[in-house]
Design a protein around this motif. Structure first.
Motif, PDB file in Angstrom:
ATOM      1  N   TYR A 275       0.697  -1.159  -0.007  1.00 51.41           N
ATOM      2  CA  TYR A 275      -0.048  -0.044  -0.018  1.00 51.41           C
ATOM      3  C   TYR A 275       0.952   1.274  -0.109  1.00 51.41           C
ATOM      4  O   TYR A 275       0.427   2.373   0.729  1.00 51.41           O
ATOM      5  CB  TYR A 275      -1.017   0.075   1.178  1.00 51.41           C
ATOM      6  N   SER A 276       1.862   1.317  -0.656  1.00 54.85           N
ATOM      7  CA  SER A 276       2.925   2.409  -0.861  1.00 54.85           C
ATOM      8  C   SER A 276       2.295   3.498  -1.713  1.00 54.85           C
ATOM      9  O   SER A 276       2.793   4.688  -1.283  1.00 54.85           O
ATOM     10  CB  SER A 276       4.320   1.980  -1.037  1.00 54.85           C
ATOM     11  N   TYR A 277       1.662   3.358  -2.652  1.00 57.06           N
ATOM     12  CA  TYR A 277       1.214   3.867  -3.629  1.00 57.06           C
ATOM     13  C   TYR A 277      -0.167   3.746  -4.054  1.00 57.06           C
ATOM     14  O   TYR A 277      -0.705   2.560  -3.987  1.00 57.06           O
ATOM     15  CB  TYR A 277       1.878   3.924  -4.977  1.00 57.06           C
ATOM     16  N   PHE A 278      -1.293   4.592  -4.214  1.00 60.21           N
ATOM     17  CA  PHE A 278      -2.408   4.477  -5.134  1.00 60.21           C
ATOM     18  C   PHE A 278      -2.637   5.087  -6.513  1.00 60.21           C
ATOM     19  O   PHE A 278      -3.035   6.092  -6.698  1.00 60.21           O
ATOM     20  CB  PHE A 278      -3.497   4.782  -4.052  1.00 60.21           C
ATOM     21  N   PRO A 279      -2.052   4.409  -7.592  1.00 61.75           N
ATOM     22  CA  PRO A 279      -2.090   4.746  -8.687  1.00 61.75           C
ATOM     23  C   PRO A 279      -3.628   4.639  -9.562  1.00 61.75           C
ATOM     24  O   PRO A 279      -4.145   3.686  -9.217  1.00 61.75           O
ATOM     25  CB  PRO A 279      -1.136   4.217  -9.587  1.00 61.75           C
ATOM     26  N   ILE A 280      -4.070   5.653  -9.947  1.00 60.17           N
ATOM     27  CA  ILE A 280      -5.356   5.324 -10.821  1.00 60.17           C
ATOM     28  C   ILE A 280      -5.007   5.772 -12.287  1.00 60.17           C
ATOM     29  O   ILE A 280      -4.156   6.707 -12.696  1.00 60.17           O
ATOM     30  CB  ILE A 280      -6.513   6.210 -10.162  1.00 60.17           C
ATOM     31  N   LYS A 281      -5.769   4.885 -13.102  1.00 57.80           N
ATOM     32  CA  LYS A 281      -5.686   5.118 -14.518  1.00 57.80           C
ATOM     33  C   LYS A 281      -6.709   5.748 -15.210  1.00 57.80           C
ATOM     34  O   LYS A 281      -8.076   5.293 -15.410  1.00 57.80           O
ATOM     35  CB  LYS A 281      -5.149   3.964 -15.166  1.00 57.80           C
ATOM     36  N   PHE A 282      -6.559   7.019 -15.978  1.00 55.88           N
ATOM     37  CA  PHE A 282      -7.596   7.487 -16.590  1.00 55.88           C
ATOM     38  C   PHE A 282      -7.794   7.183 -18.005  1.00 55.88           C
ATOM     39  O   PHE A 282      -6.944   6.600 -18.454  1.00 55.88           O
ATOM     40  CB  PHE A 282      -7.336   9.269 -16.424  1.00 55.88           C
ATOM     41  N   LYS A 283      -8.930   7.311 -18.493  1.00 57.07           N
ATOM     42  CA  LYS A 283      -9.109   7.260 -20.149  1.00 57.07           C
ATOM     43  C   LYS A 283      -8.224   7.784 -20.882  1.00 57.07           C
ATOM     44  O   LYS A 283      -7.599   7.128 -21.975  1.00 57.07           O
ATOM     45  CB  LYS A 283     -10.389   7.509 -20.523  1.00 57.07           C
ATOM     46  N   ASN A 284      -7.862   8.761 -20.535  1.00 52.58           N
ATOM     47  CA  ASN A 284      -6.819   9.681 -21.473  1.00 52.58           C
ATOM     48  C   ASN A 284      -6.293  10.875 -20.640  1.00 52.58           C
ATOM     49  O   ASN A 284      -6.518  11.152 -19.518  1.00 52.58           O
ATOM     50  CB  ASN A 284      -7.496  10.187 -22.738  1.00 52.58           C
ATOM     51  N   GLU A 285      -5.306  11.679 -21.266  1.00 53.61           N
ATOM     52  CA  GLU A 285      -4.788  12.685 -20.654  1.00 53.61           C
ATOM     53  C   GLU A 285      -5.461  13.809 -20.190  1.00 53.61           C
ATOM     54  O   GLU A 285      -5.359  14.435 -19.363  1.00 53.61           O
ATOM     55  CB  GLU A 285      -3.431  13.327 -21.411  1.00 53.61           C
ATOM     56  N   GLU A 286      -6.402  14.113 -21.114  1.00 52.16           N
ATOM     57  CA  GLU A 286      -7.405  15.283 -20.765  1.00 52.16           C
ATOM     58  C   GLU A 286      -8.062  15.029 -19.621  1.00 52.16           C
ATOM     59  O   GLU A 286      -8.241  15.961 -18.854  1.00 52.16           O
ATOM     60  CB  GLU A 286      -8.379  15.315 -22.134  1.00 52.16           C
ATOM     61  N   GLU A 287      -8.700  13.866 -19.409  1.00 56.80           N
ATOM     62  CA  GLU A 287      -9.492  13.489 -18.274  1.00 56.80           C
ATOM     63  C   GLU A 287      -8.620  13.650 -17.018  1.00 56.80           C
ATOM     64  O   GLU A 287      -8.988  14.348 -15.810  1.00 56.80           O
ATOM     65  CB  GLU A 287      -9.826  12.114 -18.237  1.00 56.80           C
ATOM     66  N   LEU A 288      -7.216  13.055 -17.300  1.00 54.02           N
ATOM     67  CA  LEU A 288      -6.210  13.252 -15.921  1.00 54.02           C
ATOM     68  C   LEU A 288      -6.064  14.779 -15.733  1.00 54.02           C
ATOM     69  O   LEU A 288      -6.084  15.181 -14.550  1.00 54.02           O
ATOM     70  CB  LEU A 288      -4.955  12.742 -16.473  1.00 54.02           C
ATOM     71  N   LYS A 289      -6.106  15.653 -16.634  1.00 51.54           N
ATOM     72  CA  LYS A 289      -5.759  16.926 -16.374  1.00 51.54           C
ATOM     73  C   LYS A 289      -6.726  17.709 -15.540  1.00 51.54           C
ATOM     74  O   LYS A 289      -6.556  18.644 -14.819  1.00 51.54           O
ATOM     75  CB  LYS A 289      -5.078  17.704 -17.721  1.00 51.54           C
ATOM     76  N   ASN A 290      -8.212  17.303 -16.255  1.00 52.86           N
ATOM     77  CA  ASN A 290      -9.167  17.990 -15.593  1.00 52.86           C
ATOM     78  C   ASN A 290      -9.211  17.516 -14.234  1.00 52.86           C
ATOM     79  O   ASN A 290      -9.603  18.297 -13.203  1.00 52.86           O
ATOM     80  CB  ASN A 290     -10.577  17.376 -16.442  1.00 52.86           C
ATOM     81  N   VAL A 291      -9.113  16.374 -13.933  1.00 53.83           N
ATOM     82  CA  VAL A 291      -8.968  16.077 -12.505  1.00 53.83           C
ATOM     83  C   VAL A 291      -7.935  16.621 -11.559  1.00 53.83           C
ATOM     84  O   VAL A 291      -8.237  17.094 -10.324  1.00 53.83           O
ATOM     85  CB  VAL A 291      -9.060  14.593 -12.252  1.00 53.83           C
ATOM     86  N   GLN A 292      -6.724  16.803 -12.228  1.00 57.81           N
ATOM     87  CA  GLN A 292      -5.572  17.131 -11.442  1.00 57.81           C
ATOM     88  C   GLN A 292      -5.938  18.763 -11.124  1.00 57.81           C
ATOM     89  O   GLN A 292      -5.828  19.200 -10.182  1.00 57.81           O
ATOM     90  CB  GLN A 292      -4.360  17.191 -12.591  1.00 57.81           C
ATOM     91  N   LYS A 293      -6.544  19.440 -12.521  1.00 56.93           N
ATOM     92  CA  LYS A 293      -6.919  20.654 -12.212  1.00 56.93           C
ATOM     93  C   LYS A 293      -7.942  21.215 -11.033  1.00 56.93           C
ATOM     94  O   LYS A 293      -7.813  21.895 -10.087  1.00 56.93           O
ATOM     95  CB  LYS A 293      -7.378  21.432 -13.408  1.00 56.93           C
ATOM     96  N   ALA A 294      -8.998  20.190 -10.946  1.00 59.20           N
ATOM     97  CA  ALA A 294      -9.898  20.341  -9.877  1.00 59.20           C
ATOM     98  C   ALA A 294      -9.240  19.967  -8.576  1.00 59.20           C
ATOM     99  O   ALA A 294      -9.914  20.729  -7.509  1.00 59.20           O
ATOM    100  CB  ALA A 294     -11.050  19.436 -10.227  1.00 59.20           C
ATOM    101  N   LEU A 295      -8.709  19.061  -8.397  1.00 60.50           N
ATOM    102  CA  LEU A 295      -7.837  18.793  -7.202  1.00 60.50           C
ATOM    103  C   LEU A 295      -7.050  19.998  -6.693  1.00 60.50           C
ATOM    104  O   LEU A 295      -6.910  20.423  -5.464  1.00 60.50           O
ATOM    105  CB  LEU A 295      -7.143  17.600  -7.199  1.00 60.50           C
ATOM    106  N   ASN A 296      -6.132  20.223  -7.607  1.00 60.42           N
ATOM    107  CA  ASN A 296      -5.001  21.578  -7.306  1.00 60.42           C
ATOM    108  C   ASN A 296      -6.040  22.531  -6.923  1.00 60.42           C
ATOM    109  O   ASN A 296      -5.389  23.528  -5.861  1.00 60.42           O
ATOM    110  CB  ASN A 296      -4.371  21.925  -8.652  1.00 60.42           C
ATOM    111  N   LYS A 297      -7.295  23.328  -7.327  1.00 60.87           N
ATOM    112  CA  LYS A 297      -8.124  24.159  -7.076  1.00 60.87           C
ATOM    113  C   LYS A 297      -8.423  24.005  -5.450  1.00 60.87           C
ATOM    114  O   LYS A 297      -8.606  24.934  -4.784  1.00 60.87           O
ATOM    115  CB  LYS A 297      -9.029  24.221  -8.043  1.00 60.87           C
ATOM    116  N   ASN A 298      -8.293  22.804  -5.035  1.00 62.01           N
ATOM    117  CA  ASN A 298      -8.790  22.512  -3.424  1.00 62.01           C
ATOM    118  C   ASN A 298      -7.528  22.069  -2.773  1.00 62.01           C
ATOM    119  O   ASN A 298      -7.479  21.534  -1.816  1.00 62.01           O
ATOM    120  CB  ASN A 298      -9.606  21.353  -3.579  1.00 62.01           C
ATOM    121  N   ASN A 299      -6.565  22.885  -3.304  1.00 62.22           N
ATOM    122  CA  ASN A 299      -5.209  22.686  -2.562  1.00 62.22           C
ATOM    123  C   ASN A 299      -4.806  21.103  -2.348  1.00 62.22           C
ATOM    124  O   ASN A 299      -4.060  20.800  -1.460  1.00 62.22           O
ATOM    125  CB  ASN A 299      -5.583  23.079  -1.311  1.00 62.22           C
ATOM    126  N   ILE A 300      -5.243  20.423  -3.269  1.00 60.10           N
ATOM    127  CA  ILE A 300      -4.979  19.015  -3.252  1.00 60.10           C
ATOM    128  C   ILE A 300      -3.732  18.683  -4.295  1.00 60.10           C
ATOM    129  O   ILE A 300      -4.195  18.850  -5.589  1.00 60.10           O
ATOM    130  CB  ILE A 300      -5.865  18.043  -3.322  1.00 60.10           C
TER     131      ILE A 300
END
Ligand SMILES: Cc1ncc(COP(=O)(O)O)c(C=O)c1O
Length: 358
Positions: A275-300
């Motif tokens: 349990y050292s990492y929890f990687p998740i795999k998105f459909k594509n980079e666009e979906e990944l970037k959208n989630v990353q942006k939304a999390l970053n906005k919440n300081n995550i």
């Protein structure tokens, strides 16, 4: 701010007791008593015969290549931390990449043989995110072509494969004990070497190649762990059960909530997990970037780990193109995971992901 990980710090009073001992003895480095004690305790804890503590996981890889006298080409994976590849190049070894399996994220063992040439001397696979490679198939290939195997096991602390330590596979396995790792010694690393003669050679190599005060027969370096680092490891080793339980609960929550929405790494069915990492795999980079942006906005701040694929490094010669690794590296995000991460924060992370990709 919530990062992908947070350094685990043990009880300060316990650490201070070790520091007092170090001050009493004034023995702060050069194979001190705490380094020796940590080696002994880790050998028992991990279930390995010979373990050598060093200053970091990168140098552990470099000492492994020098101990085995690796030259020429080494087959390795493009989906790893940069040190797996850069350590080869800085030791004059050419990395030849073999693409990865898109589900396990490890080197695709079915593609190794076709990449072997007369110049190939070694295979350097990585147990990516602690998920064991197909070690039996790799052993068969290595025996057939007389190749050395060095496992970069930086993520595979305390992983058992068929009830035995995964670290006992290959000629040498290396670990990283960097502050961000599951088990750490601030900076640090280790080599696990089954062969007693090679183990002895590695001991000389980490101490300038010196055998006796009058004899320096090996080209060595300085890769020693110090006593303050060993003290940190001794404290944290006592807490491992608690750390594992906390991490397991977090991974279970992530998995239960995100199942069906995203893909997870396919786990080796014969092994335990750390349990050292929890990687998740998105459909594509666009979906990944959208989630990353939304999390970053919440300081995550989750981490794109591993990105970029190592075959894109500008200093790789000959140039290589690893399609699967390049694609996967644009789709994977590691979510925050560390003891102390509050369940409310984890739920917020889950909700943001759900809201963004639904
Ligand atoms: C797969 C892998 N190999 C090697 C290393 C290098 O270890 P260190 O940072 O201890 O030098 C790391 C560290 O992050 C890693 O993740």
């Amino acid at each position: 701010m919530i990062n992908v990980t947070k350094t685990y710090l043990p009880n300060i009073e316990k650490y201070k007791e070790y520091v007092d001992k170090i001050y009493d003895s004034s023995w702060i480095t050069n194979n001190g008593p705490l380094v020796q004690l940590l080696e002994k305790r880790l050998a028992t804890y991990l279930g390995v015969k010979n373990i050598l503590l060093v200053s970091n996981g990168t140098v552990a890889l470099e000492i492994a290549y020098r101990t085995l006298d690796i030259k020429g080409y080494a087959i390795t994976t493009p989906f790893s931390f940069v040190a797996t590849t850069s350590s080869l190049i800085t030791n004059g070894i050419k990395p030849i990449f073999v693409d990865i399996d898109p589900q396990t994220l490890n080197i695709n063992v079915n593609k190794i043989e076709e990449s072997i040439t007369l110049n190939t001397n070694a295979i350097v696979p990585v147990h990516v995110f602690g998920n064991p490679c197909d070690v039996e198939q790799i052993s068969r290939i290595a025996d057939k072509y007389k190749l050395k195997v060095i496992y970069d096991a930086a993520h595979a602390f305390n992983i058992k494969y068929k009830d035995e330590s995964i670290l006992n596979y290959g000629d040498i396995s290396t670990l990283s004990f960097h502050a961000t790792k599951l088990f750490h010694t601030i900076e640090g690393g280790a080599l696990i070497i089954n062969d007693d003669n090679l183990f002895q050679k590695a001991k000389f190599l980490i101490n300038f190649g010196i055998e006796t005060p009058e004899s320096i027969p090996h080209l060595g370096t300085n890769a020693k762990m110090n006593e303050f680092e060993a003290a940190m490891g001794l404290c944290i080793l006592d807490d491992m059960e608690e750390i594992n339980l906390a991490r397991k609960a977090m991974v279970t929550l992530y998995k239960n909530e995100l199942q069906g929405l995203l893909e997870f790494q396919k786990q080796n069915k014969y092994s335990t997990q750390n349990y050292s990492y929890f990687p998740i795999k998105f459909k594509n980079e666009e979906e990944l970037k959208n989630v990353q942006k939304a999390l970053n906005k919440n300081n995550i701040f989750p981490r794109r780990y591993f990105y970029p694929s190592l075959d894109t490094l500008n200093y790789i010669e000959p140039k290589q193109y690893m399609k699967v690794s390049r694609d996967i590296s644009t789709q994977i995000l590691c979510l925050p995971l560390y003891p102390g991460l509050e369940i409310e924060v984890q739920k917020r992370i889950i909700n943001i992901i759900k809201e963004t990709i639904q």
